[in-house]
Write an enzyme that holds these catalytic residues in place. Structure first.
Site, PDB file in Angstrom:
ATOM      1  N   SER A 258       0.827  -1.203   0.000  1.00  0.00           N
ATOM      2  CA  SER A 258       0.000   0.000   0.000  1.00  0.00           C
ATOM      3  C   SER A 258       0.866   1.260   0.000  1.00  0.00           C
ATOM      4  O   SER A 258       1.722   1.394  -0.855  1.00  0.00           O
ATOM      5  CB  SER A 258      -0.934  -0.062   1.205  1.00  0.00           C
ATOM      6  OG  SER A 258      -2.068   0.702   0.949  1.00  0.00           O
ATOM      7  N   HIS A 399      -7.517  -5.837  -0.057  1.00  0.00           N
ATOM      8  CA  HIS A 399      -6.288  -5.068   0.153  1.00  0.00           C
ATOM      9  C   HIS A 399      -5.550  -5.626   1.367  1.00  0.00           C
ATOM     10  O   HIS A 399      -5.982  -5.427   2.503  1.00  0.00           O
ATOM     11  CB  HIS A 399      -6.729  -3.618   0.401  1.00  0.00           C
ATOM     12  CG  HIS A 399      -5.626  -2.623   0.443  1.00  0.00           C
ATOM     13  ND1 HIS A 399      -4.864  -2.309  -0.653  1.00  0.00           N
ATOM     14  CD2 HIS A 399      -5.173  -1.841   1.453  1.00  0.00           C
ATOM     15  CE1 HIS A 399      -3.989  -1.378  -0.322  1.00  0.00           C
ATOM     16  NE2 HIS A 399      -4.149  -1.074   0.954  1.00  0.00           N
TER      17      HIS A 399
HETATM   18  C1  GTR Z   1      -5.336   4.688   1.576  1.00  0.00           C
HETATM   19  C2  GTR Z   1      -4.750   5.443   0.422  1.00  0.00           C
HETATM   20  C3  GTR Z   1      -4.040   4.496  -0.481  1.00  0.00           C
HETATM   21  C4  GTR Z   1      -3.164   3.505   0.256  1.00  0.00           C
HETATM   22  C5  GTR Z   1      -3.722   3.082   1.600  1.00  0.00           C
HETATM   23  C6  GTR Z   1      -2.758   2.423   2.570  1.00  0.00           C
HETATM   24  O1  GTR Z   1      -6.076   5.469   2.416  1.00  0.00           O
HETATM   25  O2  GTR Z   1      -5.801   6.086  -0.251  1.00  0.00           O
HETATM   26  O3  GTR Z   1      -3.320   5.200  -1.459  1.00  0.00           O
HETATM   27  O4  GTR Z   1      -1.883   3.983   0.384  1.00  0.00           O
HETATM   28  O5  GTR Z   1      -4.268   4.129   2.289  1.00  0.00           O
HETATM   29  O6  GTR Z   1      -1.583   2.752   2.646  1.00  0.00           O
HETATM   30  O7  GTR Z   1      -3.223   1.577   3.318  1.00  0.00           O
END
Ligand code: GTR
Length: 419
Positions: A258, A399
Site C-alpha cells: 500500500s 487489500h
Molecule cells: C489509503 C490510500 C491508499 C493507500 C492506503 C494504505 O487510504 O488512499 O493510497 O496507500 O491508504 O496505505 O493503506
C-alpha cells in the site's frame, strides 16, 4: 436452498463492500479516459543505464516524490540484542538501532532482522511495517515500539501509542516461518520511526532533523515528502545489511504494501542494491497508472495525503495528463533488475488493472537486456501469476498481504537468484 441463499447474500455483501462507490469516484472501465502515456524513449541498454534511467529518476524527484538529500551524514549501527534461537531455533533474531550521530534530533530507527539458522548467508527481504516490530513478530519478547501511531481500536493503539495488546497484529502480513524456511532473511522497521505518518509528522521525524530550518521548513517543489524519507530509511537498512555476515547483501529484495508499496517502488528506483523490487497493492502514487481515472486518483490522494509527496505533485490533481511521467516509468526504473507487482481483485481503490498495465507498458525496457516482461495485453485470471522479469498477479480477496502473495515473491526470488 437456505444455505445457498445465505451464501449469495454474503457474496453480494462482500462485492458491495469492495465496490462501495465513494462520491465522485469512477469504477466504470468505459470512463477511465485515454490520455496517451509518456514515451519511455528506449534505445539501447547502454543509453538506458547512462542517460534515460537517470533522466526518468529526476522526473520522479521533480514531480512526484522529491529529491532525497545525499549529504545528511553517516549512519551509526548498534546491535542492541541477539537471540540465536528465535522462532524455536529456526532463526537468529537481532535488533539494530540506526541513528545519525550528527542529527541528534532524529530519534533513529530500530531494525528487526531474522536470519535463517540453516543458511550461512541468506538473501533478505527488506520492508517497513505499519505497526512496528512487535506487531510483525509473534515473539512476546520483542520490545514494544514507543513512537507515535494512529489510534486504532482493532490494533489496540491507544492515545497514539502501541500497547501490549498490539503485539502480533501485523503478523499475518509477515509470515516469518514461511520465509525463513525457504532460506530467506527478513529485515524490517516501523515506518513511523523515520517519520510519523500525519500531516505534521515530519516535524518530529527525519525531515525536520536534517533540514536547515528544522520544523519551520517551508517545503518547496522538488523537495522530499514522507515517502522519500521512508525510502531513505530502507536504504539505511541496506547499509547495515552490507555489514552483517549472516546476510547475502548481494541479494536484497525491497518490499512494501500500500503506501509502503509506493515507498518500496521509490526506494528500489533510487537504490540499485535492491536487486528485486516488490509492490504489494501500492495503487495510486505507486504502481497504478495515474492517467487512468479508476478508484483513487491523483486529486484524491494529494488532498488526503499531500505530505507523502513533493508539493509539485498536487498540481497534477485533475490534470494527470500534464505530468511528464506515469507509473509505467516508475516500474521501468527497476530495470535491469526484476520487479513484481501484486494486486487484489477486491482492492478496486488501488485499480488492479492500472497496476497490471504499468507493468505491461514498462515491459519493453526488459527487451533492452534480453529479458521478457509481461507479454499479455489483458490482466491474467485471478490467482494466476504472469510475467518473467516483470511479474504480476491479481489475487483473490482484499487489500492485504497474504501467504499467497509471499509465496509468489519467494518463488520469483528463488527463480531469479538461483545460484
Ligand atoms: C489509503 C490510500 C491508499 C493507500 C492506503 C494504505 O487510504 O488512499 O493510497 O496507500 O491508504 O496505505 O493503506
Amino acid at each position: 436452498m437456505r444455505p445457498l441463499l445465505i451464501l449469495l447474500i454474503l457474496l453480494l455483501a462482500t462485492v458491495a463492500q469492495a465496490q462501495t462507490p465513494r462520491p465522485g469516484v469512477n469504477y466504470d472501465e468505459a470512463k477511465v479516459g485515454n490520455d496517451p502515456l509518456p514515451d519511455l524513449k528506449l534505445t539501447t541498454a547502454e543509453d538506458w543505464t547512462k542517460t534515460r534511467r537517470p533522466e526518468i529518476l529526476k522526473l520522479f524527484e521533480d514531480h512526484v516524490f522529491g529529491k532525497t538529500p545525499t549529504d545528511i551524514g553517516t549512519p551509526k549501527f548498534e546491535v542492541t540484542a541477539t537471540k540465536p534461537d528465535a522462532l524455536g531455533g529456526l532463526a537468529t533474531r537481532k535488533f539494530i538501532h540506526i541513528s545519525l550521530p550528527n542529527r541528534p534530533a532524529w530519534p533513529g530507527m530500530d531494525v528487526m532482522l531474522y536470519t535463517p539458522n540453516a543458511t550461512k548467508s541468506a538473501p533478505c527481504f527488506v520492508g517497513l511495517s505499519f505497526g512496528g516490530n512487535h506487531a510483525v513478530s509473534q515473539e512476546t519478547d520483542v520490545p514494544l515500539n514507543t513512537r507515535w501511531q494512529r489510534d486504532n481500536k482493532e490494533k489496540n493503539i491507544v492515545s497514539n501509542r502501541a500497547t501490549e495488546a498490539s503485539r502480533g497484529t501485523e503478523s499475518s502480513r509477515w509470515p516469518l516461518e514461511l520465509i525463513l524456511k525457504r532460506g530467506f532473511a527478513v529485515a524490517t522497521a516501523y515506518y513511523g520511526d523515520i517519520e510519523p505518518d500525519h500531516a505534521d509528522g515530519w516535524k518530529e521525524g527525519l525531515r525536520a532533523a536534517v533540514s536547515k530550518d528544522g520544523a519551520n521548513t517551508d517545503w518547496k517543489d522538488g523537495e522530499w515528502g514522507a515517502i522519500g524519507a521512508w525510502s531513505w530509511g530502507l536504504s539505511r537498512i541496506a547499509d547495515y545489511l552490507e555489514t552483517d555476515k549472516q546476510v547475502d547483501a548481494k541479494h536484497l529484495a525491497v518490499i512494501g504494501h500500500s503506501r509502503l508499496g509506493k515507498t518500496s517502488l521509490w526506494a528500489g528506483a533510487q537504490d540499485e542494491r535492491f536487486g528485486f523490487v516488490i509492490s504489494n497493492n501500492s495503487g495510486e502514487g505507486g504502481a497504478a497508472l495515474m492517467r487512468r481515472d479508476f478508484g483513487e486518483t491523483t486529486a484524491i490522494i494529494t488532498k488526503a495525503f499531500p505530505h507523502w509527496f513533493t508539493p509539485k505533485y498536487t498540481s497534477y490533481a485533475n490534470n494527470a495528463a500534464a505530468c511528464p511521467i506515469d507509473m509505467h516509468m516508475l516500474i521501468a526504473l527497476a530495470a535491469p533488475r526484476p520487479i513484481y507487482i501484486a494486486s487484489a481483485v477486491e482492492d478496486t481503490w488501488a485499480d488492479p488493472k492500472g497496476e497490471f498495465l504499468s507493468g505491461k507498458f514498462a515491459s519493453p525496457v526488459c527487451a533492452l537486456f534480453g529479458k521478457k516482461g509481461i507479454v499479455a495485453d489483458e490482466p491474467p485470471a485471478i490467482d494466476t501469476p504472469v510475467g518473467d522479469f516483470i511479474g504480476y498477479h491479481v489475487r483473490t480477496g482484499k487489500h492485504d498481504v497474504t501467504d499467497y502473495d509471499w509465496t509468489q515473491y519467494l518463488n520469483f526470488a528463488t527463480r531469479h537468484w538461483a545460484k
